[in-house]
Design an enzyme around this catalytic site. Sequence first.
Site, PDB file in Angstrom:
ATOM      1  N   GLN A  97       0.536  -1.045  -0.199  1.00 42.57           N
ATOM      2  CA  GLN A  97      -0.012   0.015   0.084  1.00 42.57           C
ATOM      3  C   GLN A  97       0.761   1.145  -0.072  1.00 42.57           C
ATOM      4  O   GLN A  97       1.723   1.459   0.781  1.00 42.57           O
ATOM      5  CB  GLN A  97      -0.829   0.010   1.079  1.00 42.57           C
ATOM      6  CG  GLN A  97      -2.004   1.239   0.971  1.00 42.57           C
ATOM      7  CD  GLN A  97      -2.601   1.444   2.514  1.00 42.57           C
ATOM      8  OE1 GLN A  97      -2.230   1.598   3.371  1.00 42.57           O
ATOM      9  NE2 GLN A  97      -3.969   1.023   2.378  1.00 42.57           N
ATOM     10  N   HIS A 176      -3.479   4.431  -1.504  1.00 45.96           N
ATOM     11  CA  HIS A 176      -4.317   4.909  -0.304  1.00 45.96           C
ATOM     12  C   HIS A 176      -4.631   5.979  -0.499  1.00 45.96           C
ATOM     13  O   HIS A 176      -4.206   7.206  -0.431  1.00 45.96           O
ATOM     14  CB  HIS A 176      -3.691   4.899   0.876  1.00 45.96           C
ATOM     15  CG  HIS A 176      -4.276   4.706   2.163  1.00 45.96           C
ATOM     16  ND1 HIS A 176      -5.613   4.850   2.197  1.00 45.96           N
ATOM     17  CD2 HIS A 176      -3.980   4.387   3.490  1.00 45.96           C
ATOM     18  CE1 HIS A 176      -6.027   4.498   3.275  1.00 45.96           C
ATOM     19  NE2 HIS A 176      -5.262   4.199   4.314  1.00 45.96           N
ATOM     20  N   HIS A 179      -9.471   7.635   3.939  1.00 49.49           N
ATOM     21  CA  HIS A 179      -9.226   7.731   5.419  1.00 49.49           C
ATOM     22  C   HIS A 179      -8.618   9.104   5.859  1.00 49.49           C
ATOM     23  O   HIS A 179      -7.680   9.476   6.654  1.00 49.49           O
ATOM     24  CB  HIS A 179      -8.423   6.477   6.008  1.00 49.49           C
ATOM     25  CG  HIS A 179      -8.585   5.481   5.972  1.00 49.49           C
ATOM     26  ND1 HIS A 179      -8.011   4.317   6.480  1.00 49.49           N
ATOM     27  CD2 HIS A 179     -10.045   4.850   5.629  1.00 49.49           C
ATOM     28  CE1 HIS A 179      -8.691   3.334   6.550  1.00 49.49           C
ATOM     29  NE2 HIS A 179     -10.001   3.572   5.965  1.00 49.49           N
ATOM     30  N   TYR A 181      -6.458  10.805   4.254  1.00 47.55           N
ATOM     31  CA  TYR A 181      -5.029  11.027   3.668  1.00 47.55           C
ATOM     32  C   TYR A 181      -4.909  11.895   2.438  1.00 47.55           C
ATOM     33  O   TYR A 181      -5.974  12.365   1.952  1.00 47.55           O
ATOM     34  CB  TYR A 181      -4.367   9.788   3.405  1.00 47.55           C
ATOM     35  CG  TYR A 181      -4.203   9.159   4.830  1.00 47.55           C
ATOM     36  CD1 TYR A 181      -3.603   9.590   5.797  1.00 47.55           C
ATOM     37  CD2 TYR A 181      -4.590   7.724   4.927  1.00 47.55           C
ATOM     38  CE1 TYR A 181      -3.598   8.924   7.128  1.00 47.55           C
ATOM     39  CE2 TYR A 181      -4.636   6.923   6.012  1.00 47.55           C
ATOM     40  CZ  TYR A 181      -3.990   7.412   7.259  1.00 47.55           C
ATOM     41  OH  TYR A 181      -4.058   6.985   8.613  1.00 47.55           O
ATOM     42  N   ARG A 228      -7.362   2.506  -2.873  1.00 45.52           N
ATOM     43  CA  ARG A 228      -8.390   2.198  -1.769  1.00 45.52           C
ATOM     44  C   ARG A 228      -8.974   3.543  -1.407  1.00 45.52           C
ATOM     45  O   ARG A 228      -8.482   4.648  -1.247  1.00 45.52           O
ATOM     46  CB  ARG A 228      -7.637   1.780  -0.505  1.00 45.52           C
ATOM     47  CG  ARG A 228      -8.430   1.421   0.695  1.00 45.52           C
ATOM     48  CD  ARG A 228      -7.776   1.183   2.080  1.00 45.52           C
ATOM     49  NE  ARG A 228      -8.490  -0.108   2.642  1.00 45.52           N
ATOM     50  CZ  ARG A 228      -8.332  -0.374   3.969  1.00 45.52           C
ATOM     51  NH1 ARG A 228      -7.418   0.581   4.840  1.00 45.52           N
ATOM     52  NH2 ARG A 228      -9.160  -1.267   4.684  1.00 45.52           N
ATOM     53  N   GLY A 317      -8.993  -7.153   8.801  1.00 49.22           N
ATOM     54  CA  GLY A 317      -8.060  -6.534   9.237  1.00 49.22           C
ATOM     55  C   GLY A 317      -7.713  -7.092  10.512  1.00 49.22           C
ATOM     56  O   GLY A 317      -6.928  -7.781  10.783  1.00 49.22           O
TER      57      GLY A 317
END
Length: 362
Positions: A97, A176, A179, A181, A228, A317
């Site tokens: 990732q 990624h 979330h 980011y 993601r 996870g």
Amino acid sequence: MIFSNFNYGQLELSNRIAMAPMTRSRTTQPGDVPNDMMATYYAQRANAGLIITEGAPISAIGRGYSMTPGIYTQAHIDGWKKVTKAIHDQGSKVFIQLWHVGRRSHESITGEQVLSASAIKEADQVFGPLPEGGFGMIETGEPRAMTEQDIQQTIADYVQAAKNAIEAGFDGIEIHAAHGYLLDQFMRLSSNKRSDQYGGSQENRVRFLVEVMQAVVNEIGGDKVAIRVSPHVMEGFAEEDPEIVEVVKKALVALAPMNLAYVHFSENISRYVEAPESFRKEVRDIYPNPIMIAGKLTKESATVLLENNYADLVAFGTPYVTNPDLVARFKNNWPLAEFDADARLSLYGGDEKGYIDYPEYQ
């Protein structure tokens, strides 16, 4: 169905179970280098058809948590080679990732002022160096808005990180964009107040993500690239974004011709709303390629997603933290070891304890 093979492009998986990416901060210092302990950790869990590693920063400025394994130096590449070999020796496949956290960091971690779409700080904490020594949760820094040059440099950093990943033996990469980011910061209204081609309209707010993905696909091929996203998660933001679902759908339309390995929806973590069934149907209507879903799934709920054709792959996870033999436990209906308070305490940093000392089912 969850235990059936999955083949797409050059990706051949022995089952449809993926190990979801989880930050563990166990690298060798200095240099944030992947090590033998990490190779053991991932090899123990290589019963998954696909492993997705913890987020690996693509550059020093992209780093958000201390002691996370990079993918931007030769030492990083050489360290990751141990990990990919250990996983491949167990018969599984592995994607790394790629991570740029944007404003979700602090200058004591990155070495310089953190970056974002706009110079807007959100109250937030990350795992970093404490003033009194050691590591713990610290408040994030004040970001500066990225220039056009910063954006082009970051695209180049993603491409180089992808090349480094292939050199390190990875089967592919997952970018990624979830979330809260960096790429998520560009997509959301509250964090993107830009007036250039990367801000304003929904099309402009998805531009950076699409340019990153196209550049990486051009370099290593679409079937080695995944992404993601988390349109139903508010992590990293104070409030819901009324447009993020539509923005992500626009991204999916742009990504479809790239024939990616998969699009990974992260759900049901932090602050979230549940993804409605209508969203799952819309995604299938506009996006023809493989879909992965993660987020507090059970064997039963994951099976329903697969059987309803809402997902092709399902990711787990925290069950993988305490159950290295998760697939065998699912197959045999053995009980799962609980993810408890002790397991949560050992997530970030530390040694073998709470990392590679969880036993298989006896």
